[in-house]
Design an enzyme around this catalytic site. Structure first.
Site, PDB file in Angstrom:
ATOM      1  N   GLU A  88      51.815  16.415  24.518  1.00 16.39           N
ATOM      2  CA  GLU A  88      51.119  17.627  24.089  1.00 16.39           C
ATOM      3  C   GLU A  88      50.378  17.379  22.776  1.00 16.39           C
ATOM      4  O   GLU A  88      49.224  17.799  22.619  1.00 16.39           O
ATOM      5  CB  GLU A  88      52.097  18.781  23.924  1.00 16.39           C
ATOM      6  N   ARG A 132      18.407  21.412   5.370  1.00 15.76           N
ATOM      7  CA  ARG A 132      18.449  22.553   4.451  1.00 15.76           C
ATOM      8  C   ARG A 132      17.942  22.129   3.077  1.00 15.76           C
ATOM      9  O   ARG A 132      18.485  21.196   2.449  1.00 15.76           O
ATOM     10  CB  ARG A 132      19.890  23.072   4.355  1.00 15.76           C
ATOM     11  N   GLN A 146      25.185  15.143  -4.710  1.00 14.67           N
ATOM     12  CA  GLN A 146      26.373  14.313  -4.584  1.00 14.67           C
ATOM     13  C   GLN A 146      27.608  15.113  -4.191  1.00 14.67           C
ATOM     14  O   GLN A 146      28.457  14.638  -3.414  1.00 14.67           O
ATOM     15  CB  GLN A 146      26.632  13.575  -5.900  1.00 14.67           C
TER      16      GLN A 146
END
Length: 380
Positions: A243, A269, A280
């Site tokens: 799982e 952007r 940075q």
């Protein structure tokens, strides 16, 4: 679905695809708001062959390995934006099918496995209880043998897929508290005395329904038991390892898609005359996201190969679960920060990823319990 191609695609962080088309991503926001299981999206998953991968051909399976199945689930996570559906799909493979193939009688396998591999029967495993979540050794739901039947009484809570499941694997107490006091039984939804509660409203993974399961004088034949009486904890351990690997392989795919989207946003952007990725502070967040993705990938597949080879991987599975779940949460939070106000809007889907990721440190054994296991394995 060809597992080989899925495995190859999974090695390409930015190029994972799967043969689902756009069906899985239709109206994801609407389904999330409605908190409904999207039955119509289950059909393309069935057609893809995803549910067949780790099962033997005689039961309708594709006979693929554990790591090939992980790769396909990673591909699902990268392709599908419906994390709730993705979680229900991984639960479908592991909750009943995996233990049924490994521990079920020939009669049970022949009767039920084809329903699981085809996706015709949706599955759930009922482990958690209101008073016993992580403390599985002290599960209170009991099964008392009466002749050729067991009578089961008790209740389960927070059971994934329960509101829509057709088959349940029940983990119940047949002996004293401890590792050898648990047993597992397969039950159909229509079994008298088995009652499914209303879906519980959740923060995330809202299209993966969970609910309470009440068991009152449920009678199951001895033949519905998987393995011997008292083998429940061993079966649970076998299942939970897989799982973790399957569920968090899906998360890895979701993380790689998130990283791709963040990189695209940071390079397009513009602020203060240049792309925000040139800042940075932003670039370092994205670099850390890439490190998180690649670290998660290494741990997942290294651990998967270890389990596949039958090696002791208890510590590896616990560490993998912690690392991937926390990386998923961290990268989702960073993505919101990088997208800024747009990341906070529901329509962009970024905030939904954080809500979905929050569950990962809780399900499949909380991260606190995983750390306890690691400490114990180190002799602490």
């Amino acid at each position: 679905m060809a597992a080989e191609s899925a495995a190859e695609q999974a090695t390409d962080t930015y190029g994972i695809t799967a043969p689902y088309g756009d069906e899985l991503n239709d109206d994801v926001t609407r389904w999330d708001r409605a908190a409904e299981f999207p039955h119509e999206k289950w059909k393309p998953l069935q057609r893809s062959g995803l549910f067949t991968l780790p099962f033997a051909p005689e039961y309708g399976g594709a006979g693929r390995t554990l790591t090939e199945t992980m790769a396909a689930l990673e591909g699902l996570g990268h392709t599908s934006r419906d994390a709730g559906l993705n979680f229900s799909a991984s639960t479908q493979i592991v909750s009943v099918g995996i233990p049924l193939q490994a521990f079920g009688s020939a009669e049970l396998r022949e009767r039920y496995l084809p329903q699981v591999t085809s996706g015709q029967a949706i599955t759930a495993h009922a482990i958690t209880e209101a008073s016993h979540g992580s403390d599985v050794m002290n599960i209170r739901t009991t099964a008392v043998r009466e002749g050729d039947e067991y009578v089961i009484n008790g209740g389960k809570l927070f059971i994934t897929n329960a509101p829509v499941a057709d088959l349940f694997l029940l983990y119940v107490r047949t002996g004293k508290p401890g590792a050898f006091g648990l047993s597992t039984f397969l039950a159909e939804r229509s079994t008298p005395g088995l009652t499914i509660g209303e879906p519980l409203e959740t923060m995330g993974l809202r299209t993966s329904p969970i609910s309470e399961v009440t068991l009152k004088d449920v009678r199951l034949p001895v033949g519905n038991r998987l393995g011997s009486e008292g083998a429940g904890f061993l079966i649970m351990d076998y299942v939970m390892k897989r799982e973790v690997l399957f569920s968090f392989a899906v998360n890895l795919g979701e993380m790689t898609h998130r990283l791709k989207r963040v990189v695209e946003h940071a390079t397009t952007r513009q602020q203060f005359g240049s792309a925000i990725g040139k800042n940075q502070a932003v670039a370092h967040k994205i670099a850390d996201m890439r490190i998180a993705v690649e670290t998660a990938r290494k741990w997942l597949y290294d651990t998967g190969r270890k389990v596949e080879q039958g090696k002791d991987a208890s510590l590896d599975v616990a560490a993998t679960k912690i690392l991937v779940s926390e990386a998923n949460q961290r990268t989702a939070q960073d993505a919101i920060q990088i997208f800024g106000a747009r990341g906070y809007l529901t329509d962009t889907g970024i905030e939904r990823e954080l809500r979905n990721a929050a569950a990962g440190s809780i399900y499949s054994g909380t991260n606190e319990i995983q750390r306890n296991c690691i400490a114990a394995l180190m002799g602490l």
